[in-house]
Design a protein around this motif. Sequence first.
Motif, PDB file in Angstrom:
ATOM      1  N   PHE A  10       9.158  -4.924 -14.929  1.00 50.98           N
ATOM      2  CA  PHE A  10      10.513  -4.565 -14.535  1.00 50.98           C
ATOM      3  C   PHE A  10      11.471  -5.714 -14.825  1.00 50.98           C
ATOM      4  O   PHE A  10      11.094  -6.893 -14.755  1.00 50.98           O
ATOM      5  CB  PHE A  10      10.590  -4.267 -13.024  1.00 50.98           C
ATOM      6  CG  PHE A  10       9.634  -3.220 -12.541  1.00 50.98           C
ATOM      7  CD1 PHE A  10      10.009  -1.883 -12.483  1.00 50.98           C
ATOM      8  CD2 PHE A  10       8.346  -3.566 -12.134  1.00 50.98           C
ATOM      9  CE1 PHE A  10       9.123  -0.915 -12.028  1.00 50.98           C
ATOM     10  CE2 PHE A  10       7.443  -2.605 -11.681  1.00 50.98           C
ATOM     11  CZ  PHE A  10       7.841  -1.277 -11.635  1.00 50.98           C
ATOM     12  N   VAL A  11      12.722  -5.377 -15.142  1.00 52.64           N
ATOM     13  CA  VAL A  11      13.785  -6.376 -15.278  1.00 52.64           C
ATOM     14  C   VAL A  11      15.024  -5.863 -14.551  1.00 52.64           C
ATOM     15  O   VAL A  11      15.148  -4.670 -14.267  1.00 52.64           O
ATOM     16  CB  VAL A  11      14.143  -6.669 -16.753  1.00 52.64           C
ATOM     17  CG1 VAL A  11      12.970  -7.289 -17.493  1.00 52.64           C
ATOM     18  CG2 VAL A  11      14.619  -5.409 -17.445  1.00 52.64           C
ATOM     19  N   GLU A  12      15.922  -6.792 -14.261  1.00 55.05           N
ATOM     20  CA  GLU A  12      17.166  -6.401 -13.604  1.00 55.05           C
ATOM     21  C   GLU A  12      18.053  -5.621 -14.563  1.00 55.05           C
ATOM     22  O   GLU A  12      18.164  -5.961 -15.751  1.00 55.05           O
ATOM     23  CB  GLU A  12      17.914  -7.640 -13.097  1.00 55.05           C
ATOM     24  CG  GLU A  12      19.159  -7.303 -12.302  1.00 55.05           C
ATOM     25  CD  GLU A  12      19.856  -8.532 -11.732  1.00 55.05           C
ATOM     26  OE1 GLU A  12      21.027  -8.409 -11.338  1.00 55.05           O
ATOM     27  OE2 GLU A  12      19.224  -9.616 -11.697  1.00 55.05           O
ATOM     28  N   TYR A  29      16.886  -2.649 -10.547  1.00 50.33           N
ATOM     29  CA  TYR A  29      15.827  -3.036 -11.470  1.00 50.33           C
ATOM     30  C   TYR A  29      15.286  -1.800 -12.172  1.00 50.33           C
ATOM     31  O   TYR A  29      15.234  -0.714 -11.594  1.00 50.33           O
ATOM     32  CB  TYR A  29      14.710  -3.772 -10.720  1.00 50.33           C
ATOM     33  CG  TYR A  29      15.132  -5.161 -10.311  1.00 50.33           C
ATOM     34  CD1 TYR A  29      14.738  -6.280 -11.030  1.00 50.33           C
ATOM     35  CD2 TYR A  29      15.971  -5.357  -9.215  1.00 50.33           C
ATOM     36  CE1 TYR A  29      15.155  -7.549 -10.676  1.00 50.33           C
ATOM     37  CE2 TYR A  29      16.391  -6.623  -8.838  1.00 50.33           C
ATOM     38  CZ  TYR A  29      15.983  -7.712  -9.578  1.00 50.33           C
ATOM     39  OH  TYR A  29      16.393  -8.967  -9.227  1.00 50.33           O
ATOM     40  N   ARG A  30      14.891  -1.982 -13.438  1.00 56.65           N
ATOM     41  CA  ARG A  30      14.400  -0.846 -14.218  1.00 56.65           C
ATOM     42  C   ARG A  30      13.036  -1.168 -14.818  1.00 56.65           C
ATOM     43  O   ARG A  30      12.711  -2.329 -15.114  1.00 56.65           O
ATOM     44  CB  ARG A  30      15.388  -0.495 -15.334  1.00 56.65           C
ATOM     45  CG  ARG A  30      15.575  -1.587 -16.393  1.00 56.65           C
ATOM     46  CD  ARG A  30      16.596  -1.180 -17.450  1.00 56.65           C
ATOM     47  NE  ARG A  30      16.883  -2.266 -18.378  1.00 56.65           N
ATOM     48  CZ  ARG A  30      16.228  -2.477 -19.516  1.00 56.65           C
ATOM     49  NH1 ARG A  30      15.242  -1.665 -19.867  1.00 56.65           N
ATOM     50  NH2 ARG A  30      16.553  -3.475 -20.311  1.00 56.65           N
ATOM     51  N   THR A  33      14.514  -1.093  -3.861  1.00 52.09           N
ATOM     52  CA  THR A  33      13.143  -0.592  -3.744  1.00 52.09           C
ATOM     53  C   THR A  33      12.749   0.092  -5.049  1.00 52.09           C
ATOM     54  O   THR A  33      13.477   0.959  -5.542  1.00 52.09           O
ATOM     55  CB  THR A  33      13.007   0.415  -2.586  1.00 52.09           C
ATOM     56  OG1 THR A  33      13.254  -0.261  -1.345  1.00 52.09           O
ATOM     57  CG2 THR A  33      11.599   0.998  -2.541  1.00 52.09           C
ATOM     58  N   LEU A  34      11.614  -0.314  -5.611  1.00 51.41           N
ATOM     59  CA  LEU A  34      11.094   0.283  -6.840  1.00 51.41           C
ATOM     60  C   LEU A  34       9.951   1.209  -6.449  1.00 51.41           C
ATOM     61  O   LEU A  34       8.920   0.761  -5.930  1.00 51.41           O
ATOM     62  CB  LEU A  34      10.598  -0.807  -7.792  1.00 51.41           C
ATOM     63  CG  LEU A  34      11.598  -1.929  -8.115  1.00 51.41           C
ATOM     64  CD1 LEU A  34      10.995  -2.953  -9.049  1.00 51.41           C
ATOM     65  CD2 LEU A  34      12.875  -1.369  -8.700  1.00 51.41           C
ATOM     66  N   THR A  35      10.145   2.501  -6.663  1.00 52.05           N
ATOM     67  CA  THR A  35       9.163   3.481  -6.236  1.00 52.05           C
ATOM     68  C   THR A  35       8.932   4.529  -7.320  1.00 52.05           C
ATOM     69  O   THR A  35       9.808   4.765  -8.165  1.00 52.05           O
ATOM     70  CB  THR A  35       9.612   4.155  -4.929  1.00 52.05           C
ATOM     71  OG1 THR A  35       8.573   5.020  -4.464  1.00 52.05           O
ATOM     72  CG2 THR A  35      10.896   4.951  -5.108  1.00 52.05           C
ATOM     73  N   GLY A  36       7.739   5.119  -7.310  1.00 58.68           N
ATOM     74  CA  GLY A  36       7.425   6.167  -8.267  1.00 58.68           C
ATOM     75  C   GLY A  36       6.782   5.675  -9.545  1.00 58.68           C
ATOM     76  O   GLY A  36       6.539   6.467 -10.463  1.00 58.68           O
ATOM     77  N   ASP A  51       0.816  -1.199   0.000  1.00 62.45           N
ATOM     78  CA  ASP A  51       0.000   0.000   0.000  1.00 62.45           C
ATOM     79  C   ASP A  51       0.863   1.268   0.000  1.00 62.45           C
ATOM     80  O   ASP A  51       0.365   2.353  -0.298  1.00 62.45           O
ATOM     81  CB  ASP A  51      -0.905  -0.025   1.245  1.00 62.45           C
ATOM     82  CG  ASP A  51      -1.844   1.149   1.326  1.00 62.45           C
ATOM     83  OD1 ASP A  51      -2.610   1.356   0.368  1.00 62.45           O
ATOM     84  OD2 ASP A  51      -1.818   1.874   2.340  1.00 62.45           O
ATOM     85  N   ASP A  52       2.161   1.120   0.311  1.00 63.55           N
ATOM     86  CA  ASP A  52       3.060   2.280   0.274  1.00 63.55           C
ATOM     87  C   ASP A  52       3.522   2.619  -1.145  1.00 63.55           C
ATOM     88  O   ASP A  52       4.398   3.477  -1.341  1.00 63.55           O
ATOM     89  CB  ASP A  52       4.260   2.089   1.213  1.00 63.55           C
ATOM     90  CG  ASP A  52       5.180   0.932   0.810  1.00 63.55           C
ATOM     91  OD1 ASP A  52       5.074   0.447  -0.333  1.00 63.55           O
ATOM     92  OD2 ASP A  52       6.006   0.517   1.636  1.00 63.55           O
ATOM     93  N   CYS A  53       2.924   1.949  -2.138  1.00 62.37           N
ATOM     94  CA  CYS A  53       3.179   2.190  -3.567  1.00 62.37           C
ATOM     95  C   CYS A  53       4.589   1.806  -4.000  1.00 62.37           C
ATOM     96  O   CYS A  53       5.095   2.315  -5.019  1.00 62.37           O
ATOM     97  CB  CYS A  53       2.902   3.657  -3.938  1.00 62.37           C
ATOM     98  SG  CYS A  53       1.201   4.177  -3.624  1.00 62.37           S
ATOM     99  N   THR A  54       5.226   0.907  -3.273  1.00 61.93           N
ATOM    100  CA  THR A  54       6.551   0.424  -3.669  1.00 61.93           C
ATOM    101  C   THR A  54       6.543  -1.088  -3.862  1.00 61.93           C
ATOM    102  O   THR A  54       5.699  -1.808  -3.327  1.00 61.93           O
ATOM    103  CB  THR A  54       7.631   0.757  -2.620  1.00 61.93           C
ATOM    104  OG1 THR A  54       7.452  -0.084  -1.455  1.00 61.93           O
ATOM    105  CG2 THR A  54       7.594   2.214  -2.218  1.00 61.93           C
TER     106      THR A  54
END
Length: 351
Positions: free
Chosen positions: A291-293, A304-305, A259-262, A229-232
């Motif tokens: 996403f991939v590494e 990860y991108r 951490t993937l955020t945004g 729920d923290d959008c990450t």
Amino acid sequence: MDNGGAAELRETHCLKGHADRAWSLAWNPSPGAGAGPVLASCGGDKTVRIWKRAPDGTWHCSDVLEDTHNRTVRSCAWSPDGKLLATSSFDATTAIWEYSGGDFECVATLEGHENEVKSASWSQSGSLLATCSRDKAVWIWEMHPGNEYECVAVLQGHTQDVKMVQWHPVLDVLVSVSYDNSIRVWADDGDDEWHCVQTLTEAGNCGHSSTVWSISFNQNGDRMVTCSDDCTLKIWDTSIDLSQPKTGEGHESWRHLSTLTGYHDRTIFSAHWSSEDVIASGAGDDAICLFVEEKSSMVEGPSYRLILKKEKAHDMDVNCVRWCPQDPRMLASASDDGTVKLWELGGSVLD
């Protein structure tokens, strides 16, 4: 969002039939020799639908499992051999369905949780089934001949609603995620006693700051992704040597990697790791992200991108995303809009 033409997610089918929100999905890992992919979906209409692909490529609903649960069916999970389907419901039960003689039969109903059952997961051996509930508990059931199920452990530790349980793909190690913002790792001490061997939290382990909704392991089992729920989304790594005997030692070695955020601006409800190492996420912003590494030699370690964001993948919240085991470029998604969609991933995503 422009991805430079490197990846494309193309909708191939929209499966309609649920009369309420579609909550969860499960691909049959072993549909049988010569059979095409088989997908189970479940929802707020108290039913489970079985979808199959015909030889001409079209999809149809072959079975509707109903009149067993009297409230929302929140999740579904196939056994590793593909012969049994567990369905968990807000009616506090988990039903076990067997496909035999061309029909599905409910062969067992597991009772014991005080209220809504949110998730079920089979161990890699197929002998254990884990369930979790709003009652804050995780139950482990052992399957005996004749479709008899015995509760062998009730795991207490979470302080709020447990959203999902997932067995490790290689080891008899269980991970649970919760409304209490934590991730718990459970293992057998070798004497049939189950214990929480690690708790991943925001304060101690760079964990999530809000409800954790979902977890998925990569194929090797040395990494897992969680979403919140923290959008990450958070990537976790373990130093467990998976080639060693399957003991209860070393399972407390998960550490935060990335951490993937945004990328999503509302709750991320689901994340799933494909056999080709593509992570899919679905969220309350109606979008699907992939996403991939990042392949680089940077000293900070793996990152990860984003390779693609599919805006408006559905008309409402995306509740579940699942990659097909027989076709790792096929993705299924389920939504509050009541539909199940199938997607084909194209382009040079892993370049």
